[in-house]
Motif scaffolding. Structure first.
Motif, PDB file in Angstrom:
ATOM      1  N   GLU B 193      44.545  42.197  35.221  1.00 39.75           N
ATOM      2  CA  GLU B 193      43.658  41.045  35.358  1.00 39.75           C
ATOM      3  C   GLU B 193      42.883  41.098  36.673  1.00 39.75           C
ATOM      4  O   GLU B 193      41.723  40.710  36.740  1.00 39.75           O
ATOM      5  N   SER B 254      42.603  45.184  27.135  1.00 41.54           N
ATOM      6  CA  SER B 254      41.984  45.535  28.413  1.00 41.54           C
ATOM      7  C   SER B 254      40.984  46.654  28.227  1.00 41.54           C
ATOM      8  O   SER B 254      39.928  46.679  28.862  1.00 41.54           O
ATOM      9  N   GLN B 404      35.739  37.910  26.806  1.00 43.96           N
ATOM     10  CA  GLN B 404      37.168  37.656  26.635  1.00 43.96           C
ATOM     11  C   GLN B 404      37.394  36.527  25.632  1.00 43.96           C
ATOM     12  O   GLN B 404      38.230  36.646  24.735  1.00 43.96           O
ATOM     13  N   SER B 432      46.596  36.020  34.786  1.00 46.29           N
ATOM     14  CA  SER B 432      45.297  35.721  34.211  1.00 46.29           C
ATOM     15  C   SER B 432      44.687  34.501  34.886  1.00 46.29           C
ATOM     16  O   SER B 432      43.521  34.512  35.294  1.00 46.29           O
ATOM     17  N   ASN B 436      41.482  34.628  37.338  1.00 49.51           N
ATOM     18  CA  ASN B 436      40.263  33.944  36.921  1.00 49.51           C
ATOM     19  C   ASN B 436      39.789  32.930  37.954  1.00 49.51           C
ATOM     20  O   ASN B 436      38.604  32.653  38.052  1.00 49.51           O
TER      21      ASN B 436
END
Lengths: 153, 478
Positions: B193, B254, B404, B432, B436
């Motif tokens: 991530e 990914s 995504q 994640s 983010n």
């Protein structure tokens, strides 16, 4: 029974709440697009040279009269002036409605012509859309997106 | 500021004399709205499932509100011109995610499974870490252009993060067959991530450097501008990289994510549609090869093509998800009214299905629109910002979110094969969420640079003027 009604109110009320949020978000987006910089026209730059100071043939400078860059002046030479969002333009616009290479001002024998370089939203000379090269008189407003320019002597 | 202003921005947007509106007031109002919606959702869940409000709700509300107040204050201080919708959109998504995770926690309690863990508080802690990272990024990165100086370092960091789980022994890195984790002392993180963000920064810096070569040196074949063979290098490298991820980590998601981001950034940088065609071609070839060679890819594709044929084995999850969405219908079962816990791993991979079941099509579309707003604000920052690196970076980050969401929702609804990507900001999963938030910080930074007025502020005290359309042109006579 009442519990059931309360649950239904929750169910639809929550969806309504979600969409109200989106509605509010869209209002912000809209304000950004239309209420934005046009509403915030900065200010007229201080008046240029006093009238009747000298007789001059051609315009001497390009002045931004409205839009985010209002007040900017560019002294005119022989070189053409490129206007657009691209970094290498003579006048780099921050206007969302301007294309990267939006318009060009060229000097032909002391007179300036404006040309649209295939911009998306067009260039306007005195409310008229510029198709081919047009002669620009001093004081005539050239409009690009939310930016207005004019030539001054 | 200009007389009887018809400008909706002036409402609560900073001091009246400011040369350009910062719109922080709007942000605060929208944040408040998002928090209210989150708390309402939490209360509805509690009342529906337990007929009473849990006492911890106050703590939760306070904590959750504090997070956004902190973020708002930091943005107000350090990125005053940032886009006003980025934070509220993320606040709403995070809040809905936390609510759904809490709701699934409650479902677990009701079923009476002994080992159910309370995941919502854990996720709140992760969100707090995310906010801390957000603040750190915003403080350290004062100008997004400085990131381009570390492009190659970040590429190295990104690749190492990506490769790390593949090199570690499976006992540390493998969960359900995918070797994408690092599990240490009870914590598990997915370094991929973070690798994603590092690589997007690198792509942006690299492509700004090389885009002229990539765009100009080309031949025309059948109406397509094909680049020279040697210029294909980077895209082939990216392609092989994503294949390697797929092979060694068995991580379809990914690999798809990275390759998609790279191709689109290449397209944005060069404005050549041929890159998209080449990308799709390479992807097709890679997908075909992967299908032929790897069992786990075959399983995914087969269950995607006909989930009901495998409803007792590999397709169970997807079938349950589809049933859930079907039960939800147009308006949903209401928060707490459905059975989203029937879907295995509902908290992370299938949280979109859980939301779809309880909020229905209308609710799920609303959530997608919130993502849309987030992505649109990112792309808009990309349009407005003046430096090429910022443009490409913002577009890449915004596209990463969009891509995504598309891949995840496609998987959950049966449009695409399941990939195991997470729904950004909503799904349970610390890495994640934290990553983010870092992504959000960079977007906020770029949007601040994009919307900051040019360095020529209006001199104070000059008379206001109507818009040009109404005003007579003032001719200065020579």
């Amino acid at each position: 029974m009442t519990a059931e009604i309360v649950l239904q109110i929750f169910r639809f009320g929550f969806l309504l709440l979600l969409w109200l949020f989106i509605f509010a978000a869209f209002r912000v987006v809209r304000a950004d697009l239309f209420g934005g910089r046009t509403g915030r026209v900065a200010s007229v730059p201080p008046r240029a040279a006093a009238p009747g100071r000298r007789k001059s043939k051609g315009p001497k400078m390009l002045v931004v009269t409205a839009g985010p860059l209002a007040g900017t002046r560019i002294t005119l030479g022989d070189q053409p002036i490129l206007i657009g969002r691209a970094d290498d333009s003579t006048l780099v616009l921050t206007d969302d409605f301007a294309s990267s290479r939006h318009a060009r001002l060229t000097n032909r024998g002391g007179q300036w012509y404006v040309e649209d370089l295939g911009s998306t939203n067009g260039t306007f000379l005195d409310q008229q859309r510029v198709q081919g090269p047009l002669l620009v008189a001093p004081g005539q407003p050239i409009r690009i997106g939310q930016t207005a320019l004019e030539l001054r002597s | 500021m200009s007389g009887p202003s018809t400008d909706p921005r002036s409402a609560g947007a900073g001091p009246a004399a400011a040369p350009a509106p910062t719109r922080r007031g709007t942000e605060l109002v929208m944040l408040g709205f998002a928090i209210v919606i989150t708390l309402a959702a939490q209360a509805i869940v509690d009342i529906t499932l337990t007929q009473s409000l849990r006492p911890e709700l106050a703590t939760f509300g306070g904590w959750f509100t504090a997070l956004w107040v902190v973020m708002h204050l930091v943005v107000r201080r350090f990125a005053p011109y940032a886009d006003p919708l980025l934070l509220p959109a993320v606040a709403l998504l995070t809040g809905l995610g936390l609510t759904m995770i809490h709701r699934l926690d409650l479902a677990g309690d009701q079923v009476g499974a002994a080992a159910t863990r309370e995941d919502a508080p854990v996720q709140l802690v992760w969100a707090t870490l995310g906010v801390a990272l957000f603040v750190a990024v915003l403080l350290v990165v004062r100008d997004h252009r400085m990131l381009s100086r570390f492009a190659y370092t970040l590429a190295l960091v990104g690749l190492s993060l990506l490769a790390l789980p593949a090199l570690l022994p499976a006992s540390i890195s493998s969960v359900n067959g995918a070797k994408i984790w690092i599990r240490l002392a009870g914590f598990s993180i997915q370094p991929g991530e973070f690798a994603k963000i590092c690589l997007i920064i690198f792509f942006a810096a690299y492509l700004v450097d090389k885009r002229d070569v990539l765009a100009l040196a080309s031949r025309r074949v059948m109406g397509l501008e094909l680049p020279r063979g040697r210029d294909l290098g980077p895209v082939v490298v990216a392609w092989m990289l994503s294949i390697l991820v797929l092979v060694f980590e068995r991580d379809l998601g990914s690999s798809l994510l990275l390759f998609g981001i790279f191709v689109v950034m290449l397209y944005i940088a060069t404005e050549r549609a041929s890159w998209l065609v080449i990308g799709v071609g390479l992807f097709g070839a890679g997908a075909f090869l992967a299908y032929q060679l790897f069992g786990h890819v075959q399983v995914r594709v087969d269950t995607w093509l006909d989930p009901f044929a495998y409803r007792d084995t590999g397709g169970y999850q997807l079938v349950q998800s589809l049933f859930g969405l079907g039960t939800g219908g147009l308006f949903g079962a209401g928060l707490g009214g459905g059975r989203p816990d029937e879907v295995p791993v509902a908290k992370s991979d299938f949280i979109a299905a859980a939301l779809g079941e309880e909020l229905g099509l209308f609710g799920l579309v609303a959530i997608i629109v919130v993502y849309l707003v987030l992505v649109e604000r990112g792309l808009r920052s990309s349009l407005i910002v003046r430096d090429a690196f910022g443009k490409l970076l913002a577009a890449g980050l915004a596209f990463a979110i969009a891509w995504q969401v598309f891949v995840v929702l496609g998987g959950v609804t049966g449009l695409l094969p399941l990939t195991g990507l997470t729904t950004p900001f909503v799904a349970y999963g610390g890495s994640s969420l934290v990553a983010n938030f870092a992504l959000l910080a960079i977007l906020v930074r770029i949007s601040d640079a994009a919307r900051r007025p040019a360095a020529v502020p209006a001199p104070p005290g000059t008379p206001p003027r109507a818009t040009l359309g109404e005003a007579p042109t003032e001719v200065v006579r020579p």
